[in-house]
Scaffold this motif. Structure first.
Motif, PDB file in Angstrom:
ATOM      1  N   ALA A  28      -7.721 -18.856  -4.880  1.00  0.00           N
ATOM      2  CA  ALA A  28      -8.455 -18.479  -3.903  1.00  0.00           C
ATOM      3  C   ALA A  28      -8.633 -17.577  -3.186  1.00  0.00           C
ATOM      4  CB  ALA A  28      -8.208 -19.583  -3.609  1.00  0.00           C
ATOM      5  N   ALA A  29      -7.375 -16.975  -3.268  1.00  0.00           N
ATOM      6  CA  ALA A  29      -7.152 -16.012  -1.581  1.00  0.00           C
ATOM      7  C   ALA A  29      -6.592 -14.560  -3.088  1.00  0.00           C
ATOM      8  CB  ALA A  29      -6.031 -16.485  -1.251  1.00  0.00           C
ATOM      9  N   PRO A  30      -7.321 -13.383  -3.868  1.00  0.00           N
ATOM     10  CA  PRO A  30      -6.717 -12.752  -4.320  1.00  0.00           C
ATOM     11  C   PRO A  30      -6.185 -11.446  -3.925  1.00  0.00           C
ATOM     12  CG  PRO A  30      -9.239 -12.852  -4.516  1.00  0.00           C
ATOM     13  CD  PRO A  30      -8.656 -13.651  -3.608  1.00  0.00           C
ATOM     14  N   VAL A  31      -5.453 -11.428  -4.624  1.00  0.00           N
ATOM     15  CA  VAL A  31      -4.343 -10.340  -4.048  1.00  0.00           C
ATOM     16  C   VAL A  31      -5.026  -8.688  -4.726  1.00  0.00           C
ATOM     17  CG1 VAL A  31      -2.416  -9.430  -4.146  1.00  0.00           C
ATOM     18  CG2 VAL A  31      -1.863 -11.591  -5.066  1.00  0.00           C
ATOM     19  N   PRO A  32      -5.000  -8.082  -3.284  1.00  0.00           N
ATOM     20  CA  PRO A  32      -5.734  -6.480  -3.454  1.00  0.00           C
ATOM     21  C   PRO A  32      -5.369  -5.766  -4.497  1.00  0.00           C
ATOM     22  CG  PRO A  32      -3.733  -7.023  -1.216  1.00  0.00           C
ATOM     23  CD  PRO A  32      -4.414  -8.256  -1.430  1.00  0.00           C
ATOM     24  N   LEU A  33      -5.951  -5.129  -4.640  1.00  0.00           N
ATOM     25  CA  LEU A  33      -5.303  -4.541  -6.266  1.00  0.00           C
ATOM     26  C   LEU A  33      -4.495  -3.420  -6.034  1.00  0.00           C
ATOM     27  CD1 LEU A  33      -8.107  -4.954  -9.232  1.00  0.00           C
ATOM     28  CD2 LEU A  33      -6.131  -6.330  -8.691  1.00  0.00           C
ATOM     29  N   GLU A  34      -5.027  -2.997  -4.541  1.00  0.00           N
ATOM     30  CA  GLU A  34      -4.212  -1.392  -4.376  1.00  0.00           C
ATOM     31  C   GLU A  34      -2.832  -2.012  -3.186  1.00  0.00           C
ATOM     32  OE1 GLU A  34      -5.372   1.708  -3.559  1.00  0.00           O
ATOM     33  OE2 GLU A  34      -3.821   2.326  -2.577  1.00  0.00           O
ATOM     34  N   TYR A  35      -1.711  -1.262  -4.021  1.00  0.00           N
ATOM     35  CA  TYR A  35      -0.892  -2.033  -3.524  1.00  0.00           C
ATOM     36  C   TYR A  35      -0.338  -1.937  -1.460  1.00  0.00           C
ATOM     37  CZ  TYR A  35       4.171  -3.028  -2.147  1.00  0.00           C
ATOM     38  OH  TYR A  35       5.118  -3.540  -2.212  1.00  0.00           O
ATOM     39  N   ARG A  36      -0.048  -2.715  -1.168  1.00  0.00           N
ATOM     40  CA  ARG A  36       0.378  -2.396   0.417  1.00  0.00           C
ATOM     41  C   ARG A  36       2.207  -2.906   0.960  1.00  0.00           C
ATOM     42  NH1 ARG A  36      -3.760  -5.633   3.462  1.00  0.00           N
ATOM     43  NH2 ARG A  36      -3.697  -6.820   2.401  1.00  0.00           N
ATOM     44  N   THR A  37       2.263  -1.862   1.226  1.00  0.00           N
ATOM     45  CA  THR A  37       4.156  -1.718   1.940  1.00  0.00           C
ATOM     46  C   THR A  37       4.055  -3.056   3.070  1.00  0.00           C
ATOM     47  OG1 THR A  37       4.369  -0.271   3.285  1.00  0.00           O
ATOM     48  CG2 THR A  37       4.758   0.020   1.282  1.00  0.00           C
ATOM     49  N   PRO A  38       5.323  -4.459   2.759  1.00  0.00           N
ATOM     50  CA  PRO A  38       4.905  -4.882   3.728  1.00  0.00           C
ATOM     51  C   PRO A  38       4.598  -4.552   5.372  1.00  0.00           C
ATOM     52  CG  PRO A  38       7.047  -5.733   2.694  1.00  0.00           C
ATOM     53  CD  PRO A  38       6.579  -3.472   2.081  1.00  0.00           C
ATOM     54  N   GLN A  39       5.329  -3.489   5.700  1.00  0.00           N
ATOM     55  CA  GLN A  39       4.968  -3.076   6.549  1.00  0.00           C
ATOM     56  C   GLN A  39       3.812  -2.442   7.081  1.00  0.00           C
ATOM     57  OE1 GLN A  39       6.927  -1.781   9.654  1.00  0.00           O
ATOM     58  NE2 GLN A  39       6.392   0.277   9.563  1.00  0.00           N
ATOM     59  N   GLU A  40       2.129  -2.214   6.255  1.00  0.00           N
ATOM     60  CA  GLU A  40       1.308  -1.478   6.257  1.00  0.00           C
ATOM     61  C   GLU A  40       0.746  -3.531   6.067  1.00  0.00           C
ATOM     62  OE1 GLU A  40       0.956   0.374   2.020  1.00  0.00           O
ATOM     63  OE2 GLU A  40       0.555   2.258   2.920  1.00  0.00           O
ATOM     64  N   ARG A  41       0.503  -4.196   6.012  1.00  0.00           N
ATOM     65  CA  ARG A  41       0.389  -5.052   5.603  1.00  0.00           C
ATOM     66  C   ARG A  41       0.082  -5.965   7.151  1.00  0.00           C
ATOM     67  NH1 ARG A  41       2.811  -6.592   0.159  1.00  0.00           N
ATOM     68  NH2 ARG A  41       4.656  -8.109   1.465  1.00  0.00           N
ATOM     69  N   ILE A  43       0.466  -4.323   9.544  1.00  0.00           N
ATOM     70  CA  ILE A  43      -0.164  -3.454  10.556  1.00  0.00           C
ATOM     71  C   ILE A  43      -2.057  -3.468  10.104  1.00  0.00           C
ATOM     72  CG2 ILE A  43      -1.275  -1.136  10.678  1.00  0.00           C
ATOM     73  CD1 ILE A  43       1.229   0.045  10.193  1.00  0.00           C
ATOM     74  N   ALA A  44      -2.285  -4.403   8.548  1.00  0.00           N
ATOM     75  CA  ALA A  44      -3.244  -4.594   8.509  1.00  0.00           C
ATOM     76  C   ALA A  44      -3.588  -5.640   9.425  1.00  0.00           C
ATOM     77  CB  ALA A  44      -3.722  -4.362   7.138  1.00  0.00           C
ATOM     78  N   ASP A  45      -2.803  -6.659   9.334  1.00  0.00           N
ATOM     79  CA  ASP A  45      -2.462  -8.390   9.462  1.00  0.00           C
ATOM     80  C   ASP A  45      -3.362  -8.199  11.238  1.00  0.00           C
ATOM     81  OD1 ASP A  45      -0.442  -9.704   7.669  1.00  0.00           O
ATOM     82  OD2 ASP A  45      -3.159  -9.685   7.280  1.00  0.00           O
ATOM     83  N   LEU A  46      -2.126  -7.728  11.938  1.00  0.00           N
ATOM     84  CA  LEU A  46      -2.200  -7.284  13.682  1.00  0.00           C
ATOM     85  C   LEU A  46      -3.714  -6.548  13.694  1.00  0.00           C
ATOM     86  CD1 LEU A  46       1.758  -6.037  14.203  1.00  0.00           C
ATOM     87  CD2 LEU A  46       0.490  -8.227  14.956  1.00  0.00           C
ATOM     88  N   SER A  47      -4.210  -5.901  13.255  1.00  0.00           N
ATOM     89  CA  SER A  47      -5.157  -5.316  13.287  1.00  0.00           C
ATOM     90  C   SER A  47      -6.313  -5.600  12.693  1.00  0.00           C
ATOM     91  CB  SER A  47      -5.224  -3.782  12.152  1.00  0.00           C
ATOM     92  OG  SER A  47      -4.189  -3.243  12.589  1.00  0.00           O
TER      93      SER A  47
END
Lengths: 169, 179
Positions: A28-41, A43-47
């Protein structure tokens, strides 16, 4: 034969890679194949809070230059400059913090200790003024993050400099 | 009386002792297969539902290139579960043992280099739920598991499939013992 067995193990491994990717694809919610560190995730969520149309100005509290000048004495007031860092360093309203719309996630994380001390503190957001939407978008995102007292200084940098007000760099 | 009788009873006692040691190996093999398969099945199962967390563990080892991290995180739990099932089955058990040996050796190498580099890692071996143990304990545990997998791989190759009650040491003694 050990070599043959190892090849079979390698085949098993490849099969599992394929199966794993297939499983992910149909989630249902596929994990993106490009790994992102928790920090990057984070930041992406906030943005991601800035996705979607900018909240209407009518739905926000706004202040003009005079009101803003009066507000500046308020204890605990936080002034946010929503423009890009290059503009901020060229000149900003004294005491303003740079929380750029274009770099929201990272900037927010950087300013988080200061900002989250009191989410009920008065916050005023500005950008260039005029047609600039950045202040509204950042204000909207802050409200989604739980800040209760967010206002937009609509005149922005243009109004401030036009009135020959003091600037900081 | 005499040499013949002594030879026969010697043969019988050798056969009984061989039978006993064969049984010992069989029982320990079955037990080991069960324990290791259970451990890996549990490990795989606990990681199956949370690939992102597991990917973070993998990343903390600093070994895999970024592009390989998510595919590895997606593949490994499946690999562990399938290999565990193979280990419990009859025919595939040799391959299952080797598959688990390979992955355990990889873990050992990763843990060893993390210890040498002094990395702050989170093993993530048994999923996010279990409290983290120190990497040296994980390494020790994995070395033991690897040794067990070597044993199981060897054992599966020594005999063909046979039930516990199948006559093990069916050897032909030609009368007098060949001491």
């Amino acid at each position: 034969m050990l070599i043959r067995d190892l090849l079979k193990v390698a085949a098993l491994a490849l099969l599992c890679v394929a199966a794993g990717l297939a499983r992910n694809f149909f989630r249902a919610a596929p994990v993106p194949l490009e790994y992102r560190t928790p920090q990057e995730r984070l930041i992406a969520d906030l943005s991601g809070l800035l996705d979607g149309p900018a909240p209407q100005l009518t739905s926000m509290q706004t202040v003009d230059l005079d009101q803003f000048r009066k507000l500046r004495g308020t204890p605990g007031l936080i002034v946010i400059d929503a423009r890009a860092a290059s503009f901020y360093s060229a000149g900003h309203i004294p005491g303003a913090l740079n929380l750029a719309r274009a770099n929201f996630g990272a900037d927010y994380l950087r300013l988080r200790p200061t900002l989250e001390r009191d989410k009920n503190a008065p916050v005023v957001v500005y950008c260039s003024g005029g047609a600039c939407h950045d202040s509204r978008m950042v204000a909207g995102a802050l409200m989604e993050l739980g800040f209760t007292n967010v206002t937009v200084f609509t005149g922005g940098w243009d109004a401030w400099t036009a009135a020959n007000q003091q600037i900081a760099q | 009386m005499g040499r013949m009788d002594r030879g026969e009873s010697a043969d019988r006692s050798v056969r009984i002792n061989e039978h006993k040691s064969a049984r010992f190996y069989q029982y320990s093999e079955y037990l080991m297969r069960l324990l290791i398969a259970a451990a890996f099945a549990y490990a795989g199962w606990s990681k199956l539902g949370d690939p992102v967390n597991f990917a973070d563990s993998i990343a903390s080892f600093g070994l895999l290139p970024r592009a390989a991290i998510i595919p590895f995180a997606l593949a490994l739990p499946l690999y562990e579960i399938v290999a565990a099932a193979m280990l419990l089955a009859d025919r595939p058990r040799r391959l299952g043992a080797l598959a688990l040996l390979v992955v355990t050796v990889v873990f050992c190498a990763a843990l060893a280099q993390a210890l040498m580099r002094g990395l702050d890692i989170n093993c993530g071996c048994f999923g996010p739920a279990l409290t983290p143990t120190s990497p040296s304990i994980d390494l020790l545990r994995d070395i033991v598991i690897a040794a067990a997998c070597v044993f199981l791989y060897w054992r599966a190759g020594v005999r063909t499939a046979g039930a516990l009650t199948a006559p093990q040491s069916e050897r032909v003694y030609t009368g007098a013992s060949d001491k």
